[in-house]
Design an enzyme around this catalytic site. Structure first.
Site, PDB file in Angstrom:
ATOM      1  N   THR A  28      46.492  17.204  32.888  1.00  0.00           N
ATOM      2  CA  THR A  28      46.729  17.069  34.109  1.00  0.00           C
ATOM      3  C   THR A  28      46.224  18.322  35.122  1.00  0.00           C
ATOM      4  OG1 THR A  28      48.917  18.041  33.757  1.00  0.00           O
ATOM      5  CG2 THR A  28      48.706  15.671  34.260  1.00  0.00           C
ATOM      6  N   HIS A 122      44.898   6.300  20.354  1.00  0.00           N
ATOM      7  CA  HIS A 122      44.657   5.205  21.319  1.00  0.00           C
ATOM      8  C   HIS A 122      42.932   5.141  21.724  1.00  0.00           C
ATOM      9  CE1 HIS A 122      48.912   5.312  23.014  1.00  0.00           C
ATOM     10  NE2 HIS A 122      48.855   4.589  21.965  1.00  0.00           N
TER      11      HIS A 122
END
Ligand code: ZN
Length: 197
Positions: A28, A122
């Protein structure tokens, strides 16, 4: 606070098999949104209509490919995104301390920071491939064979790459220290890991 930091530094120094497990929250500060965090991608509907979990599913990819690709481009593939201090520190610690970094975020910032031993649970948006002929690229492309092109990431409704899972389990089982950062661990694959540990 300082005490806590020193304590953590001691733990890291004394670890023989240190594993980091990171999620989108570590990125972030680089300008990417987390998924479930405050103001994360999942806090609002895409185009006021679609739940992000729905957009990032294999069913949605098949039925609304244009919107899926738009979403990925808009929210995850921003230009000029660079590794932040967190990624850089992990890459530095790698020289002697960290055995592996298991990540569930799908950006490429750990690798951009120089961290090589990254297990991508992922997958990564830096790999795209054609479903028909298997041609690959580091970005979205239009394949000569006319096949459908998709990113090499695990979507909702799909299984993780079993080889990567096995290696991650092996690494975590060997670990004497596991540091989890930037993830709520509520993604369903991770719940399973949590129990396994
Ligand atoms: Zn092709």
């Amino acid at each position: 606070m300082e005490n806590k930091i020193e304590k953590l530094a001691d733990i890291i120094k004394n670890s023989k098999h240190l594993i980091f497990f990171t999620g989108a929250g570590v990125s972030t500060e680089s300008g990417l949104k987390s998924f479930r965090g405050k103001d994360g991608l999942y806090s609002s509907l895409y185009k006021g209509k679609y739940r992000p979990e729905e957009v990032l599913s294999s069913d949605f990819f098949c039925s609304h490919r244009k919107i899926f690709l738009e979403y990925v481009e808009d929210d995850q593939l921003k230009n000029g995104i660079k590794p932040n201090k967190g990624h850089l520190v992990l890459a530095e610690l790698k020289n002697g301390y960290i055995k592996s970094c298991n990540k569930i975020n799908i950006d490429d910032l750990h690798q951009m920071a120089g961290n090589k031993n990254v297990l991508e649970l992922h997958g990564s948006l830096k790999r795209w491939y054609c479903l028909s002929c298997g041609k690959t690229s580091d970005r979205n492309f239009s394949c000569d064979c006319g096949g459908i092109v998709r990113p090499d990431v695990t979507l909702y409704g799909e299984n993780l790459n079993q080889d990567v899972v096995n290696e991650a389990i092996y690494q975590i089982e060997q670990a004497d220290t596991l540091i989890v950062a930037g993830t709520s661990l509520t993604v369903y694959h991770c719940k399973w890991y949590y129990i396994k540990i």
